[in-house]
Design an enzyme around this catalytic site. Sequence first.
Site, PDB file in Angstrom:
ATOM      1  N   HIS A 120     -14.039 -13.083  15.852  1.00  0.00           N
ATOM      2  CA  HIS A 120     -13.000 -13.657  15.006  1.00  0.00           C
ATOM      3  C   HIS A 120     -11.703 -12.880  15.243  1.00  0.00           C
ATOM      4  CE1 HIS A 120     -15.648 -16.275  12.700  1.00  0.00           C
ATOM      5  NE2 HIS A 120     -16.492 -15.277  12.578  1.00  0.00           N
ATOM      6  N   CYS A 134     -17.617 -18.165  17.188  1.00  0.00           N
ATOM      7  CA  CYS A 134     -18.741 -17.813  16.322  1.00  0.00           C
ATOM      8  C   CYS A 134     -19.729 -18.990  16.230  1.00  0.00           C
ATOM      9  CB  CYS A 134     -18.237 -17.381  14.951  1.00  0.00           C
ATOM     10  SG  CYS A 134     -19.467 -16.451  14.004  1.00  0.00           S
TER      11      CYS A 134
END
Length: 497
Positions: free
Chosen positions: A435, A337
């Site tokens: 994630h 991310c």
Amino acid sequence: MDTPRRAAAYTLMIQGTTSDAGKSTLVAGLCRWLARRGVRVVPFKPQNMALNSAVTADGGEIGRAQAVQAQAALLAPHTDMNPVLLKPSSDTGAQVIVHGRVLADMEACDYHAYKTRALAAVLESHARLAAAYGLVLVEGAGSPAEINLRDRDIANMGFAEVVDCPVWLIADIDRGGVFAHLVGTLELLSPSERARVKGFVINRFRGDPGLLTPGLDWLEARTGIPVLGVLPYLHGLHLAAEDAIAAEPCAKPGAQLRVAVPVLPRISNHTDLDALRLHPQVELRWVGPGEAIPPADLIVLPGSKNVRADLAHLRAQGWEAAIRRHLRYGGRLVGLCGGFQMLGRALHDPLGLEGPAGSSPGLGLFDLDTTLAPGKCLALRHGRLAFADAAVEGYEIHMGVSRGPALAQPALWLDGGGAEGARSDDGQILGTYLHGLFDTAAARDALLAWAGLAAPAATPDLRSRCEADLDRLAAAIDAHLAPAALAGLLDRGRAGA
């Protein structure tokens, strides 16, 4: 003939004398204990401040602790379980998320003024849950004795007063000073707030229970409030952390793969590393400020709530040079991310969404640029690794769009055919917005083999591990909380069903 109205759900609030006293754990354990006995129980946290979050079934964002509590209650996570989420982006400011969606970035004083409106959102969510379930278990935030925050409070006694619910107060004896914490908290409450406290729970006790009895007798005589139970210290209990990184030894006998994770000031969703931390062959080291990145097989750059500021911190710590040296000697690097965004040529924040407007040079390891924009991507994802026949699943929570030639060699293929993330030509670097990259067993094994682990051992699926730990926690509650208190919850939950 009139249809009988369902009884209103019973609401109980768990508050703590301090942060990390055990509020999240007690709510999760009670949810599991009640759900296993047929009660339609639902968790609720009016206001949460955390950088570990989860994507819900209705496409919103809530604190990760409430997602775990939903699992404990045998429910899918929903935005009503955590109507207000604050994600700090600086020492004085945070992104404010209401009913799962970004409302605005606010400084602390501005949010304090906004709380009266935030309360309306909190009560709206609570009313929906109370209408749909038999029992609402509410988790407070921090401590109700933070008297500087009492005005317009929506997270602790302010909420309890508005909905007129009882409170159990939990304290962590492992910190020391447990009796001072409990008595001191009561002393700082108003008379009406103090009257709401119907019981104490002491958490994380280890030792001979008989040695604690004189203190418990004194506490009950001093306050007139019963001690409902003393929960033991449950060694090895693993539930996804709400925010803080747990301090624990990093050395692991028999480990064959070394993983280093720089701890950034605004690190987010560090639960991405739980699967590696729990792997018997992996020694994971959190690298804090002032520490050098140690020799490692794999470095992971985690998510960040303020990517440009965290990248500046990374450079100030001397970690950029360490990362480049790691790659020169054949080490592997994963960016997750915000960590993925750092790997590109540049980071642009023209609207000042995460700090002062401007641009910052990235690490230049991928030929791509990232530009932050107001829209936030919130999505559950399924797919496969691009370089191995391994299923992967997880979620995206990020602001910013990345563009550039590096994306032509993706890290993942998502279901539906979409490409995601990037891999370097030499195979040493992988970046993704996903994630939960390591959570799926097949993907974790393939990634560990890529990082240098010759024969990855089988490890329990994280969800199965969480299920076992929730059942273990519920068993401890059954054994150590007062039977009358548990029976009362059971009766009220069934009456409201």
